[in-house]
Write a protein that holds these residues in place. Structure first.
Motif, PDB file in Angstrom:
ATOM      1  N   ASP A 131      55.520 -29.080-100.391  1.00 47.59           N
ATOM      2  CA  ASP A 131      55.616 -28.357-101.651  1.00 47.59           C
ATOM      3  C   ASP A 131      54.246 -28.005-102.222  1.00 47.59           C
ATOM      4  O   ASP A 131      54.062 -26.928-102.790  1.00 47.59           O
ATOM      5  CB  ASP A 131      56.405 -29.175-102.675  1.00 47.59           C
ATOM      6  CG  ASP A 131      57.900 -29.192-102.388  1.00 47.59           C
ATOM      7  OD1 ASP A 131      58.361 -28.347-101.595  1.00 47.59           O
ATOM      8  OD2 ASP A 131      58.597 -30.045-102.948  1.00 47.59           O
ATOM      9  N   HIS A 132      53.276 -28.922-102.088  1.00 51.01           N
ATOM     10  CA  HIS A 132      51.952 -28.618-102.638  1.00 51.01           C
ATOM     11  C   HIS A 132      51.328 -27.449-101.894  1.00 51.01           C
ATOM     12  O   HIS A 132      50.500 -26.715-102.422  1.00 51.01           O
ATOM     13  CB  HIS A 132      51.040 -29.843-102.573  1.00 51.01           C
ATOM     14  CG  HIS A 132      50.145 -29.868-101.371  1.00 51.01           C
ATOM     15  ND1 HIS A 132      50.574 -30.312-100.142  1.00 51.01           N
ATOM     16  CD2 HIS A 132      48.852 -29.462-101.207  1.00 51.01           C
ATOM     17  CE1 HIS A 132      49.576 -30.189 -99.276  1.00 51.01           C
ATOM     18  NE2 HIS A 132      48.536 -29.681 -99.880  1.00 51.01           N
ATOM     19  N   ASN A 133      51.753 -27.242-100.669  1.00 46.37           N
ATOM     20  CA  ASN A 133      51.181 -26.186 -99.836  1.00 46.37           C
ATOM     21  C   ASN A 133      51.751 -24.823-100.188  1.00 46.37           C
ATOM     22  O   ASN A 133      51.015 -23.832-100.298  1.00 46.37           O
ATOM     23  CB  ASN A 133      51.433 -26.528 -98.365  1.00 46.37           C
ATOM     24  CG  ASN A 133      50.811 -25.538 -97.409  1.00 46.37           C
ATOM     25  OD1 ASN A 133      51.400 -24.506 -97.149  1.00 46.37           O
ATOM     26  ND2 ASN A 133      49.639 -25.865 -96.899  1.00 46.37           N
TER      27      ASN A 133
ATOM     28  N   PRO B 283      45.870 -32.357-101.818  1.00 40.94           N
ATOM     29  CA  PRO B 283      45.630 -31.088-101.123  1.00 40.94           C
ATOM     30  C   PRO B 283      44.529 -31.219-100.079  1.00 40.94           C
ATOM     31  O   PRO B 283      43.538 -31.917-100.279  1.00 40.94           O
ATOM     32  CB  PRO B 283      45.200 -30.159-102.268  1.00 40.94           C
ATOM     33  CG  PRO B 283      45.798 -30.757-103.494  1.00 40.94           C
ATOM     34  CD  PRO B 283      45.749 -32.238-103.281  1.00 40.94           C
TER      35      PRO B 283
ATOM     36  N   VAL C  92      50.984 -23.215-104.185  1.00 42.57           N
ATOM     37  CA  VAL C  92      49.665 -22.883-104.710  1.00 42.57           C
ATOM     38  C   VAL C  92      49.788 -21.717-105.686  1.00 42.57           C
ATOM     39  O   VAL C  92      50.499 -20.749-105.429  1.00 42.57           O
ATOM     40  CB  VAL C  92      48.705 -22.525-103.553  1.00 42.57           C
ATOM     41  CG1 VAL C  92      47.381 -21.992-104.097  1.00 42.57           C
ATOM     42  CG2 VAL C  92      48.470 -23.747-102.671  1.00 42.57           C
TER      43      VAL C  92
ATOM     44  N   HIS D 219      53.018 -33.000-108.178  1.00 41.92           N
ATOM     45  CA  HIS D 219      53.059 -33.425-106.783  1.00 41.92           C
ATOM     46  C   HIS D 219      52.008 -34.499-106.527  1.00 41.92           C
ATOM     47  O   HIS D 219      50.885 -34.424-107.028  1.00 41.92           O
ATOM     48  CB  HIS D 219      52.828 -32.236-105.855  1.00 41.92           C
ATOM     49  CG  HIS D 219      53.948 -31.240-105.886  1.00 41.92           C
ATOM     50  ND1 HIS D 219      53.845 -29.985-105.355  1.00 41.92           N
ATOM     51  CD2 HIS D 219      55.199 -31.315-106.391  1.00 41.92           C
ATOM     52  CE1 HIS D 219      54.981 -29.334-105.527  1.00 41.92           C
ATOM     53  NE2 HIS D 219      55.810 -30.117-106.158  1.00 41.92           N
ATOM     54  N   SER D 220      52.370 -35.493-105.724  1.00 43.46           N
ATOM     55  CA  SER D 220      51.467 -36.614-105.477  1.00 43.46           C
ATOM     56  C   SER D 220      50.614 -36.437-104.234  1.00 43.46           C
ATOM     57  O   SER D 220      49.693 -37.221-104.007  1.00 43.46           O
ATOM     58  CB  SER D 220      52.290 -37.909-105.332  1.00 43.46           C
ATOM     59  OG  SER D 220      53.145 -37.836-104.202  1.00 43.46           O
TER      60      SER D 220
ATOM     61  N   ASP E  80      56.645 -33.566-100.871  1.00 47.00           N
ATOM     62  CA  ASP E  80      55.459 -33.104-101.592  1.00 47.00           C
ATOM     63  C   ASP E  80      54.354 -32.623-100.658  1.00 47.00           C
ATOM     64  O   ASP E  80      53.542 -31.784-101.022  1.00 47.00           O
ATOM     65  CB  ASP E  80      54.931 -34.184-102.542  1.00 47.00           C
ATOM     66  CG  ASP E  80      54.674 -35.517-101.875  1.00 47.00           C
ATOM     67  OD1 ASP E  80      55.014 -35.674-100.685  1.00 47.00           O
ATOM     68  OD2 ASP E  80      54.132 -36.418-102.545  1.00 47.00           O
ATOM     69  N   TRP E  81      54.338 -33.118 -99.400  1.00 42.32           N
ATOM     70  CA  TRP E  81      53.335 -32.659 -98.438  1.00 42.32           C
ATOM     71  C   TRP E  81      53.533 -31.193 -98.089  1.00 42.32           C
ATOM     72  O   TRP E  81      52.582 -30.506 -97.702  1.00 42.32           O
ATOM     73  CB  TRP E  81      53.385 -33.522 -97.178  1.00 42.32           C
ATOM     74  CG  TRP E  81      54.709 -33.529 -96.470  1.00 42.32           C
ATOM     75  CD1 TRP E  81      55.830 -34.225 -96.832  1.00 42.32           C
ATOM     76  CD2 TRP E  81      55.064 -32.808 -95.295  1.00 42.32           C
ATOM     77  NE1 TRP E  81      56.860 -33.987 -95.954  1.00 42.32           N
ATOM     78  CE2 TRP E  81      56.423 -33.136 -94.989  1.00 42.32           C
ATOM     79  CE3 TRP E  81      54.385 -31.942 -94.440  1.00 42.32           C
ATOM     80  CZ2 TRP E  81      57.092 -32.606 -93.887  1.00 42.32           C
ATOM     81  CZ3 TRP E  81      55.049 -31.415 -93.343  1.00 42.32           C
ATOM     82  CH2 TRP E  81      56.388 -31.752 -93.077  1.00 42.32           C
TER      83      TRP E  81
ATOM     84  N   SER F  34      43.903 -39.627 -98.151  1.00 39.07           N
ATOM     85  CA  SER F  34      43.674 -38.193 -98.259  1.00 39.07           C
ATOM     86  C   SER F  34      42.624 -37.745 -97.256  1.00 39.07           C
ATOM     87  O   SER F  34      41.863 -38.567 -96.706  1.00 39.07           O
ATOM     88  CB  SER F  34      43.201 -37.836 -99.666  1.00 39.07           C
ATOM     89  OG  SER F  34      41.876 -38.322 -99.871  1.00 39.07           O
TER      90      SER F  34
ATOM     91  N   VAL G 285      53.814 -26.577-108.426  1.00 38.17           N
ATOM     92  CA  VAL G 285      52.860 -27.516-107.853  1.00 38.17           C
ATOM     93  C   VAL G 285      52.599 -28.703-108.784  1.00 38.17           C
ATOM     94  O   VAL G 285      52.123 -29.746-108.358  1.00 38.17           O
ATOM     95  CB  VAL G 285      51.536 -26.804-107.501  1.00 38.17           C
ATOM     96  CG1 VAL G 285      50.683 -26.607-108.741  1.00 38.17           C
ATOM     97  CG2 VAL G 285      50.764 -27.585-106.437  1.00 38.17           C
ATOM     98  N   LYS G 286      52.920 -28.574-110.059  1.00 41.85           N
ATOM     99  CA  LYS G 286      52.635 -29.640-111.024  1.00 41.85           C
ATOM    100  C   LYS G 286      53.447 -30.891-110.691  1.00 41.85           C
ATOM    101  O   LYS G 286      54.635 -30.820-110.384  1.00 41.85           O
ATOM    102  CB  LYS G 286      52.953 -29.168-112.437  1.00 41.85           C
ATOM    103  CG  LYS G 286      51.989 -28.106-112.959  1.00 41.85           C
ATOM    104  CD  LYS G 286      52.301 -27.742-114.401  1.00 41.85           C
ATOM    105  CE  LYS G 286      51.299 -26.719-114.924  1.00 41.85           C
ATOM    106  NZ  LYS G 286      51.595 -26.320-116.328  1.00 41.85           N
TER     107      LYS G 286
END
Length: 323
Positions: free
Chosen positions: A196-198, A213, A201, A209-210, A193-194, A165, A206-207
């Protein structure tokens, strides 16, 4: 297509990386054979043919045999060493009858891993050495000291990390007098997920995701090259058997083929161009040992997907609309 941060370190580094994980035969203690050596020559030549000069290893790949057979190629063709960038990784230890598999950032293990890789690769120096996965027991002052020692000795020119990270990189970087140059992460049209987490927000999507952030942002701000392992999704969208695939995967494969046909290109090139369209300047790692498939990736550096095509592939692979 976005610029690649690695070119600040290696001005002539290729936008694609050849991943050597498949070289050397099986993941066992069987010896390297002439067939394995021939396969390595053929794969390396196919990579060079499409302009790849960056080769990625790890000490664990085929239990050291990937580095060993690559070193044999370099011994037979010493002129190649000056033409390529040689990257390897260390820190993963396999389990055995006594201990479980684990990660090891101890100074002694890092030092010995570098020595072993240099011996197998038959090289006097490693251009980039990556710490493969984070070790929860790492004494970071000790890690920084051994990395500095290896750099000062000339055994390693630059260091990077893998599967880390932004916060983890920042911690290690704070103890070093030289920059960490790359971070290798799993990223592909099937590993989202890289992204989707973006975009999720402040949204329920977002729940689960591995992806950590802030990692892409840290790397962008600090000119850390992002390399994408698993970039071809194991051929999922470029010819793999889809009999057990989801509807989203089938639809994505069809769309990839459509864009390939429209651009007189290959599905492999479309899948890689999708990654490279992102402004982070992602450097995909391709791992096939099939020379035809390696060559099929060559057009990725010339193919520019439109914003609409990029989003169409993203949303189709997600299998659901954006928030």
């Amino acid at each position: 297509m976005a610029a690649s941060p690695i070119n600040q370190v290696f001005p002539k580094a290729s936008r694609l990386v050849y991943g050597c994980m498949g070289l050397g035969g099986n993941w066992d203690n069987s010896p390297v054979t002439q067939d394995h050596l021939n396969q390595a020559h053929t794969a390396i030549d196919a990579a060079l043919e499409i302009g790849i000069n960056y080769f990625d290893h790890a000490d664990i790949y085929t239990i050291g045999k990937a580095e060993q057979v690559f070193g044999q190629v370099l011994a037979q063709r010493p002129e190649l060493r000056e033409q390529i960038i040689l990257q390897t990784k260390a820190a993963i230890r396999f389990g055995d009858e006594q201990w479980c598999g684990r990660y090891d950032w101890s100074a002694d293990y890092i030092r010995q891993s570098v020595e072993d890789s240099l011996r197998r690769l038959q090289s006097e120096t490693i251009d980039v050495m990556m710490l493969h996965r984070p070790d929860p027991l790492a004494e970071m002052d000790e890690v920084a000291a051994v990395l500095s020692e290896l750099k000062d000795s000339g055994k390693v020119q630059h260091f990077g990390v893998s599967n880390m990270s932004g916060a983890q990189i920042a911690h290690l970087q704070s103890l070093l007098s030289f920059p960490l140059v790359a971070n290798q992460l799993e990223m592909s049209l099937s590993k989202l997920d890289w992204l989707d987490h973006n975009i999720a927000v402040n949204d329920e999507q977002v729940k689960g995701h591995s992806f950590a952030p802030g990692t892409l942002e840290y790397c962008a701000m600090n000119k850390v090259q992002i390399q994408a392992w698993g970039s071809l999704s194991r051929g999922l969208f470029s010819g793999a058997d889809l009999s057990n695939a989801s509807q989203a995967q089938r639809d994505t494969a069809q769309l990839v083929r459509q864009y390939a046909d429209q651009n007189s290109s290959s599905p492999e090139a479309v899948v890689l161009a999708w990654l490279m369209r992102h402004p982070a300047g992602i450097q995909p790692v391709i791992g096939s040992v099939n020379p035809d498939r390696i060559r099929a990736c060559g057009d990725a550096t010339k193919l520019q997907l439109s914003r609409e095509q990029w989003y169409q592939l993203y949303v189709t692979s997600r299998g659901k609309a954006l928030p």
